[in-house]
Design a protein around this motif. Structure first.
Motif, mmCIF file in Angstrom:
data_model
loop_
_atom_site.group_PDB
_atom_site.id
_atom_site.type_symbol
_atom_site.label_atom_id
_atom_site.label_comp_id
_atom_site.label_asym_id
_atom_site.label_seq_id
_atom_site.Cartn_x
_atom_site.Cartn_y
_atom_site.Cartn_z
ATOM 1 N N GLU A 255 86.343 -54.600 103.664
ATOM 2 C CA GLU A 255 87.635 -54.174 103.119
ATOM 3 C C GLU A 255 87.489 -52.791 102.487
ATOM 4 O OE1 GLU A 255 90.337 -57.651 101.788
ATOM 5 O OE2 GLU A 255 88.354 -58.136 101.009
ATOM 6 N N GLN A 256 86.218 -52.361 102.323
ATOM 7 C CA GLN A 256 85.974 -51.058 101.684
ATOM 8 C C GLN A 256 84.879 -50.325 102.426
ATOM 9 O OE1 GLN A 256 84.919 -52.634 97.830
ATOM 10 N NE2 GLN A 256 86.874 -51.921 97.017
ATOM 11 N N PHE A 257 84.974 -49.008 102.410
ATOM 12 C CA PHE A 257 83.864 -48.174 102.868
ATOM 13 C C PHE A 257 83.957 -46.829 102.173
ATOM 14 C CE2 PHE A 257 87.285 -47.649 106.001
ATOM 15 C CZ PHE A 257 87.413 -46.273 106.075
ATOM 16 N N SER A 258 82.868 -46.060 102.251
ATOM 17 C CA SER A 258 82.820 -44.760 101.581
ATOM 18 C C SER A 258 82.451 -43.694 102.601
ATOM 19 C CB SER A 258 81.755 -44.760 100.488
ATOM 20 O OG SER A 258 82.005 -45.820 99.604
ATOM 21 N N VAL A 259 83.099 -42.547 102.467
ATOM 22 C CA VAL A 259 82.744 -41.384 103.282
ATOM 23 C C VAL A 259 82.015 -40.413 102.353
ATOM 24 C CG1 VAL A 259 83.617 -39.495 104.706
ATOM 25 C CG2 VAL A 259 84.777 -41.727 104.744
ATOM 26 N N ILE A 260 80.769 -40.120 102.708
ATOM 27 C CA ILE A 260 79.924 -39.267 101.847
ATOM 28 C C ILE A 260 79.523 -38.038 102.672
ATOM 29 C CG2 ILE A 260 77.770 -39.186 100.521
ATOM 30 C CD1 ILE A 260 78.158 -42.404 100.535
ATOM 31 N N LEU A 261 79.865 -36.863 102.173
ATOM 32 C CA LEU A 261 79.616 -35.641 102.942
ATOM 33 C C LEU A 261 78.357 -34.934 102.441
ATOM 34 C CD1 LEU A 261 83.285 -34.381 103.401
ATOM 35 C CD2 LEU A 261 81.902 -35.851 104.881
ATOM 36 N N GLN A 262 77.908 -33.981 103.243
ATOM 37 C CA GLN A 262 76.664 -33.235 102.969
ATOM 38 C C GLN A 262 76.612 -32.659 101.554
ATOM 39 O OE1 GLN A 262 76.611 -30.293 106.003
ATOM 40 N NE2 GLN A 262 74.757 -31.079 106.925
ATOM 41 N N ASP A 263 77.765 -32.199 101.052
ATOM 42 C CA ASP A 263 77.794 -31.568 99.727
ATOM 43 C C ASP A 263 77.792 -32.603 98.596
ATOM 44 O OD1 ASP A 263 80.272 -32.696 99.809
ATOM 45 O OD2 ASP A 263 81.411 -30.816 99.771
ATOM 46 N N GLY A 264 77.659 -33.889 98.949
ATOM 47 C CA GLY A 264 77.592 -34.937 97.931
ATOM 48 C C GLY A 264 78.956 -35.505 97.571
ATOM 49 N N SER A 265 80.020 -34.912 98.077
ATOM 50 C CA SER A 265 81.351 -35.435 97.764
ATOM 51 C C SER A 265 81.507 -36.813 98.416
ATOM 52 C CB SER A 265 82.448 -34.476 98.230
ATOM 53 O OG SER A 265 82.420 -34.398 99.631
ATOM 54 N N ARG A 266 82.306 -37.638 97.748
ATOM 55 C CA ARG A 266 82.402 -39.019 98.209
ATOM 56 C C ARG A 266 83.833 -39.499 98.051
ATOM 57 N NH1 ARG A 266 78.819 -43.843 97.135
ATOM 58 N NH2 ARG A 266 80.286 -45.566 97.168
ATOM 59 N N GLU A 267 84.335 -40.149 99.102
ATOM 60 C CA GLU A 267 85.665 -40.739 99.001
ATOM 61 C C GLU A 267 85.549 -42.222 99.351
ATOM 62 O OE1 GLU A 267 90.223 -39.540 99.893
ATOM 63 O OE2 GLU A 267 88.599 -38.187 100.422
ATOM 64 N N ASP A 268 86.112 -43.070 98.478
ATOM 65 C CA ASP A 268 86.072 -44.519 98.717
ATOM 66 C C ASP A 268 87.415 -44.973 99.256
ATOM 67 O OD1 ASP A 268 83.489 -44.660 97.673
ATOM 68 O OD2 ASP A 268 84.260 -44.832 95.627
ATOM 69 N N TYR A 269 87.367 -45.797 100.265
ATOM 70 C CA TYR A 269 88.593 -46.308 100.890
ATOM 71 C C TYR A 269 88.636 -47.829 100.739
ATOM 72 C CZ TYR A 269 88.971 -41.816 103.332
ATOM 73 O OH TYR A 269 89.092 -40.488 103.632
ATOM 74 N N THR A 270 89.831 -48.351 100.530
ATOM 75 C CA THR A 270 90.018 -49.807 100.476
ATOM 76 C C THR A 270 91.178 -50.197 101.382
ATOM 77 O OG1 THR A 270 89.255 -49.874 98.199
ATOM 78 C CG2 THR A 270 90.493 -51.778 98.953
ATOM 79 N N PHE A 271 90.918 -51.129 102.257
ATOM 80 C CA PHE A 271 91.967 -51.664 103.137
ATOM 81 C C PHE A 271 91.877 -53.185 103.085
ATOM 82 C CE2 PHE A 271 91.020 -47.479 104.647
ATOM 83 C CZ PHE A 271 92.276 -46.948 104.854
ATOM 84 N N PRO A 272 92.638 -53.799 102.187
ATOM 85 C CA PRO A 272 92.500 -55.242 102.003
ATOM 86 C C PRO A 272 92.894 -56.027 103.261
ATOM 87 C CG PRO A 272 93.929 -54.257 100.331
ATOM 88 C CD PRO A 272 93.662 -53.213 101.339
ATOM 89 N N ILE A 273 92.186 -57.120 103.466
ATOM 90 C CA ILE A 273 92.581 -58.070 104.503
ATOM 91 C C ILE A 273 93.719 -58.888 103.914
ATOM 92 C CG2 ILE A 273 91.840 -60.176 105.679
ATOM 93 C CD1 ILE A 273 89.024 -58.841 105.893
ATOM 94 N N GLU A 274 94.847 -58.842 104.547
ATOM 95 C CA GLU A 274 95.997 -59.563 103.983
ATOM 96 C C GLU A 274 96.088 -60.943 104.608
ATOM 97 O OE1 GLU A 274 99.315 -56.922 104.363
ATOM 98 O OE2 GLU A 274 98.340 -55.465 103.039
ATOM 99 N N GLY A 275 96.035 -61.953 103.780
ATOM 100 C CA GLY A 275 96.164 -63.330 104.267
ATOM 101 C C GLY A 275 94.836 -63.875 104.728
ATOM 102 N N ASN A 276 94.410 -63.465 105.921
ATOM 103 C CA ASN A 276 93.218 -64.056 106.512
ATOM 104 C C ASN A 276 92.757 -63.108 107.625
ATOM 105 O OD1 ASN A 276 92.192 -65.535 108.968
ATOM 106 N ND2 ASN A 276 92.135 -67.268 107.564
ATOM 107 N N GLY A 277 91.443 -62.843 107.678
ATOM 108 C CA GLY A 277 90.911 -61.828 108.603
ATOM 109 C C GLY A 277 91.062 -62.153 110.074
#
Ligand SMILES: NC(=O)c1ccc[n+]([C@@H]2O[C@H](COP(=O)([O-])OP(=O)(O)OC[C@H]3O[C@@H](n4cnc5c(N)ncnc54)[C@H](OP(=O)(O)O)[C@@H]3O)[C@@H](O)[C@H]2O)c1
Length: 326
Positions: A255-277
């Protein structure tokens, strides 16, 4: 139009899938088939299913059913799929699709000859987080993807008769757990040129743990690990020239993952499973059927076949065979 589902078997995943179906539009769960009337009745009562069959054959021949979801152990999938397709039913079949590529090729050829829909239930690909992750990869933000690694392990209680350890039912870590990192590799890179793998076979003769390196002509590498002996975080990392995407836990249903770039910057993403996967793969089947299509572009049959070939290659390297299967 409503797509009418039948579920074959009444075990753990059958129940989870039946729950997921409650969130799927244009869809009705109309039938269940079990090896026993009592299990069929119990399951049907829980999910208000009108047609309750005491055999898989009766389910396959139920005229009210459009598509059968097969939730038996992998060792049964081949014969169960042939039975359903020969009865004119569309099919969604649990992973691992079959025990080997030869069985998969035969089932796929039958579905194509009969113009019936067929798909491997690789639910991971249809989850919102994985759909978004692929969009981010295509945007090029981490650059060309050069490597992938993932592990999937969990230690069930040892029972030589259970589907996880019994070779006759397709036991072992590869077909149950390893199929996820192998399929994810295939989704990213396709079929490798070469595989180098090793496994520890346990007392029932199935792989308790295995590791595989998949090597591509342009030097891309993927590493997969699966185990029935360890308790893992089940992480994945997709590495590109400009950065990486990390799935910190349970990569097979993230439901979550992170994008981490060479310069150390990081963005976290969340995409909940709604109901049931499991709803997302089921919705895909319904949409493809309503569109009159016979397979899914997200989990195509030729790719399912390639995934089975990859796992055949690994098992051949370990000398691991399933009884009574060519
Ligand atoms: N996508 C996922 O997240 C996920 C998760 C778990 C499992 N799976 C897959 O789903 C399949 C079933 O797994 P499960 O965990 O649901 O297994 P399970 O709880 O053991 O249930 C399997 C069911 O298959 C039927 N069956 C037919 N022949 C059998 C045999 N010889 N021994 C035992 N059961 C037999 C039984 O239903 P009846 O008694 O009603 O006939 C049984 O309840 C496997 O292929 C597995 O890889 C997928």
């Amino acid at each position: 139009m409503t797509i009418r589902w039948g579920i074959m078997a009444t075990g753990w995943i059958a129940e989870a899938f039946a729950e997921g179906l409650q969130y799927v539009t244009d869809s009705q769960l109309i039938a269940v088939g079990s090896r026993s009337q009592r299990s069929a009745d119990d399951f049907a009562a829980r999910f208000h299913i009108p047609n309750r069959h005491a055999s898989y054959e009766a389910l396959a021949n139920d005229p009210d059913v459009d598509v059968v979801y097969i939730a038996t152990p992998h060792g049964m999938h081949y014969e169960n799929m042939l039975m359903c397709l020969n009865a004119g039913k569309h099919v969604l079949c649990e992973k691992a699709f079959t025990l080997n590529a030869r069985q998969a090729a035969e089932v796929i050829a039958l579905a194509r000859a009969k113009k019936l829909f067929l798909m491997e239930a690789m639910w991971t690909r249809f989850l919102p987080a994985v759909v978004e992750l692929q969009r981010i990869l295509l945007s090029g933000v981490i650059g060309e993807v050069r490597a992938f690694q993932a592990d999937f392990s969990f230690p069930p209680r040892f029972d030589p008769k259970s589907r996880l350890f019994d070779p006759a039912l397709g036991g072992g870590s590869l077909l149950d757990l390893g199929v996820y990192p192998v399929s994810f590799t295939s989704m990213l890179f396709g079929e490798p040129e070469r595989i180098v793998s090793a496994a520890h076979l346990g007392i029932t003769g199935v792989d308790m743990q295995m590791g595989a390196v998949m090597i591509y002509p342009d030097g891309k590498l993927a590493m997969a690990f699966s185990s029935l002996e360890c308790n893992g975080a089940n992480r994945a990392a997709i590495q590109g020239r400009l950065g990486r995407i990390e799935i910190a836990r349970e990569f097979f249903h993230p439901e979550q993952f992170s994008v981490i770039l060479q310069d150390g910057s990081r963005e976290d993403y969340t995409f909940p499973i709604e109901g049931n996967g499991y709803r997302y793969e089921a919705q895909e089947v319904v949409e493809r059927l309503l569109a009159g299509e016979l397979e899914s572009p997200v989990m195509p049959l030729d790719e399912t076949l390639a995934i089975m070939r990859m796992m055949d290659t690994m098992r051949a390297q370990w000398g691991m065979v399933y009884p009574n299967v060519d």
